[in-house]
Design a protein around this motif. Structure first.
Motif, mmCIF file in Angstrom:
data_model
loop_
_atom_site.group_PDB
_atom_site.id
_atom_site.type_symbol
_atom_site.label_atom_id
_atom_site.label_comp_id
_atom_site.label_asym_id
_atom_site.label_seq_id
_atom_site.Cartn_x
_atom_site.Cartn_y
_atom_site.Cartn_z
ATOM 1 N N MET A 1 1.024 -1.319 -0.089
ATOM 2 C CA MET A 1 0.030 -0.075 -0.019
ATOM 3 C C MET A 1 0.974 1.320 -0.074
ATOM 4 S SD MET A 1 -3.350 1.050 1.693
ATOM 5 C CE MET A 1 -4.354 1.151 0.110
ATOM 6 N N ARG A 2 1.900 1.259 0.838
ATOM 7 C CA ARG A 2 2.713 2.296 0.926
ATOM 8 C C ARG A 2 3.270 2.860 -0.312
ATOM 9 N NH1 ARG A 2 8.341 2.762 3.447
ATOM 10 N NH2 ARG A 2 8.647 4.803 4.032
ATOM 11 N N GLU A 3 4.083 1.485 -1.014
ATOM 12 C CA GLU A 3 4.547 1.919 -2.350
ATOM 13 C C GLU A 3 3.730 2.492 -3.266
ATOM 14 O OE1 GLU A 3 7.702 1.183 -3.157
ATOM 15 O OE2 GLU A 3 8.060 0.653 -0.886
ATOM 16 N N ARG A 4 2.533 1.814 -3.281
ATOM 17 C CA ARG A 4 1.308 2.538 -4.181
ATOM 18 C C ARG A 4 1.019 4.214 -4.001
ATOM 19 N NH1 ARG A 4 -3.568 -0.888 -3.258
ATOM 20 N NH2 ARG A 4 -2.104 -2.449 -2.802
ATOM 21 N N MET A 5 1.152 4.332 -2.514
ATOM 22 C CA MET A 5 0.944 5.556 -2.327
ATOM 23 C C MET A 5 1.934 6.442 -2.557
ATOM 24 S SD MET A 5 -0.682 5.661 1.646
ATOM 25 C CE MET A 5 -2.568 5.896 1.957
ATOM 26 N N LEU A 6 3.253 6.266 -2.290
ATOM 27 C CA LEU A 6 4.349 6.928 -2.686
ATOM 28 C C LEU A 6 4.602 6.914 -4.059
ATOM 29 C CD1 LEU A 6 7.090 5.862 0.050
ATOM 30 C CD2 LEU A 6 5.682 7.942 0.092
ATOM 31 N N SER A 7 4.405 5.736 -4.833
ATOM 32 C CA SER A 7 4.573 6.052 -6.468
ATOM 33 C C SER A 7 5.740 6.625 -6.600
ATOM 34 C CB SER A 7 3.264 6.477 -6.922
ATOM 35 O OG SER A 7 3.032 7.682 -6.774
ATOM 36 N N GLY A 8 6.944 6.132 -6.145
ATOM 37 C CA GLY A 8 8.248 6.533 -6.816
ATOM 38 C C GLY A 8 9.032 7.732 -5.849
ATOM 39 N N ARG A 9 8.100 8.538 -5.253
ATOM 40 C CA ARG A 9 8.562 9.601 -4.386
ATOM 41 C C ARG A 9 9.005 9.250 -3.198
ATOM 42 N NH1 ARG A 9 2.704 12.588 -4.721
ATOM 43 N NH2 ARG A 9 2.331 10.533 -4.659
ATOM 44 N N ASP A 10 9.884 9.804 -2.570
ATOM 45 C CA ASP A 10 10.403 9.546 -1.098
ATOM 46 C C ASP A 10 9.360 10.157 -0.169
ATOM 47 O OD1 ASP A 10 11.318 12.093 -0.649
ATOM 48 O OD2 ASP A 10 13.263 11.677 -0.485
ATOM 49 N N GLU A 11 9.541 9.715 1.158
ATOM 50 C CA GLU A 11 8.474 9.737 1.992
ATOM 51 C C GLU A 11 8.330 11.401 2.387
ATOM 52 O OE1 GLU A 11 9.344 8.587 6.250
ATOM 53 O OE2 GLU A 11 7.412 7.502 6.001
ATOM 54 N N ASP A 12 9.540 12.126 2.637
ATOM 55 C CA ASP A 12 9.420 13.608 2.890
ATOM 56 C C ASP A 12 8.833 14.334 1.716
ATOM 57 O OD1 ASP A 12 10.726 13.224 5.112
ATOM 58 O OD2 ASP A 12 12.754 13.992 4.318
ATOM 59 N N GLU A 13 9.125 13.949 0.723
ATOM 60 C CA GLU A 13 8.325 14.527 -0.716
ATOM 61 C C GLU A 13 7.089 14.436 -0.571
ATOM 62 O OE1 GLU A 13 10.385 13.071 -4.107
ATOM 63 O OE2 GLU A 13 9.182 14.424 -5.346
ATOM 64 N N TYR A 14 6.473 13.252 -0.382
ATOM 65 C CA TYR A 14 5.063 12.728 -0.174
ATOM 66 C C TYR A 14 4.561 13.554 0.706
ATOM 67 C CZ TYR A 14 1.004 10.039 0.279
ATOM 68 O OH TYR A 14 -0.461 9.647 0.336
ATOM 69 N N LEU A 15 4.929 13.691 2.067
ATOM 70 C CA LEU A 15 4.175 14.148 3.013
ATOM 71 C C LEU A 15 4.303 15.863 3.163
ATOM 72 C CD1 LEU A 15 5.889 12.305 6.213
ATOM 73 C CD2 LEU A 15 3.402 12.110 5.261
ATOM 74 N N ARG A 16 4.949 16.432 2.053
ATOM 75 C CA ARG A 16 4.981 17.898 1.783
ATOM 76 C C ARG A 16 3.843 17.816 0.765
ATOM 77 N NH1 ARG A 16 9.659 18.941 -0.237
ATOM 78 N NH2 ARG A 16 11.099 17.590 0.733
ATOM 79 N N GLU A 17 3.872 17.240 -0.311
ATOM 80 C CA GLU A 17 3.208 17.545 -1.558
ATOM 81 C C GLU A 17 1.485 16.943 -1.446
ATOM 82 O OE1 GLU A 17 5.234 16.019 -4.957
ATOM 83 O OE2 GLU A 17 6.925 17.415 -4.553
ATOM 84 N N SER A 18 1.494 15.670 -0.979
ATOM 85 C CA SER A 18 -0.026 15.269 -1.059
ATOM 86 C C SER A 18 -1.025 16.288 -0.325
ATOM 87 C CB SER A 18 -0.008 13.779 -0.649
ATOM 88 O OG SER A 18 0.081 13.659 0.631
ATOM 89 N N GLU A 19 -2.050 16.132 -1.045
ATOM 90 C CA GLU A 19 -3.383 16.712 -0.300
ATOM 91 C C GLU A 19 -3.649 16.024 1.153
ATOM 92 O OE1 GLU A 19 -6.112 18.969 -0.785
ATOM 93 O OE2 GLU A 19 -4.157 19.841 -1.655
#
Lengths: 188, 188
Positions: free
Chosen positions: B132-150
């Motif tokens: 699930m995590r891989e699917r959510m991140l879809s390539g991005r790293d965690e920090d990036e994801y946590l900043r960008e995603s809605e």
DNA sequence: AACTCCATGTAACATGTTACATGATTCG
DNA sequence: CGAATCATGTAACATGTTACATGGAGTT
């Protein structure tokens, strides 16, 4: 599920009154099961009717009398049989996680406050567990204790509680960091 | 407690049928709340009567028709209000811990086996969460994801689930070690 | 005087679990 | 050909929660 067996397991550590058990279950020394006092009184009643525990009234002068419950031989048998049956997977009910799941990206204030409160609660529980641990070890180191003591069950379940609260503190800390960072950046 | 709100939170991520929700709750994607399918069907029924969700039938040719549920504006309001109220402390119901608490020092066999099973289950859940995590991140790293995603809520609750299972594996491993050591030593 | 702790309970209500029922489709 | 998956439900029963009630003793 089975509060009944949780009660039997608690009483396996020694006799107790409903009130004493209620404190343990409410405050969380029994960190693996939660129940309200009312449930305990009801289920203790039933356990007694089924002959799995026996009750006796202890008269007290300066306090209300209390009914002290003790495992019967039948109760011990039932507990042993229960131990041999396969366990159901653990069930969690965590309102905070529900709230976090649906947190409004615009207004994380309440969630951040709730996370902070949660850390506080976990620290308190952890302090309680640590005290209990000291009392159990009473000077010995862990390895020694685990080899020597008759009953390791209560120690191992206590460790589960400690690890759970430690995890909570670490996790909730990152939740706060994440949400406050996003608030500061505000690059929506 | 409130499965109702857990359902609203789940539907905040998008519409779903009862069956789909049941899988999530049963298998544990919604790792913070557990419920049987029957409960979901009943509560979805009530939520609809109360106007918090709306249902529409999706006709399917090769499968039975399904009713897809969606949050209404009222449902969203209720969810927001719920998020602002203080959360109840988490409740745990863990049969394995009850069994371990009262484990017979002479016969730890069944408990050791149960601990091993538990490790297996935790590994499976963890693998699911990691996917699930891989699917959510879809390539991005965690920090990036946590900043960008809605929406960071689902990611943070997923992390709670991962940490919980990781903790379980570590803890159950020490339980097995402790009990087998004592069995080998047999200095009772 | 007000509050908390000890100690137990009843009654009403809300939630959660288990067993049963149905029936087509796809996979091995 | 049997099992699993999709899809929804009813009914009976077991558990868990909330509100209320009682009353003395100690504490601030």
């Amino acid at each position: 599920m089975s509060l009944r067996h949780a009660l039997l397991a608690a009483l396996a550590q020694g006799e107790a009154s409903g009130y004493e058990l209620a404190k343990r279950f409410d405050v969380g020394v029994a960190n693996f099961w939660s129940a309200t006092p009312q449930q305990l009184y009801r289920d203790l009643e039933r356990l007694e009717q089924d002959g799995l525990v026996s009750a006796r009234v202890v008269e007290q002068t300066r306090r209300p009398n209390k009914r002290v419950f003790e495992l019967t031989a039948e109760g011990r048998d039932e507990l042993r049989a229960f131990g041999a049956r396969p366990a159901k997977p653990p069930a969690m009910r965590d309102e905070f996680l529900v709230k976090l799941q649906a947190v409004d990206p615009g207004e994380p204030g309440a969630i951040i406050a709730a996370a902070a409160e949660r850390i506080g609660r976990s620290r308190e529980k952890l302090a309680g567990y640590d005290q209990m641990r000291e009392r159990m070890l009473s000077g010995r180191d862990e390895d020694e204790y685990l080899r020597e003591s008759e009953q390791v069950g209560p120690y191992l379940t206590l460790m589960a509680g400690r690890m759970y609260e430690q995890m909570n503190i670490r996790w909730a800390t990152t939740v706060i960091e994440t949400l406050t960072n996003r608030q500061a950046t505000a690059s929506g």
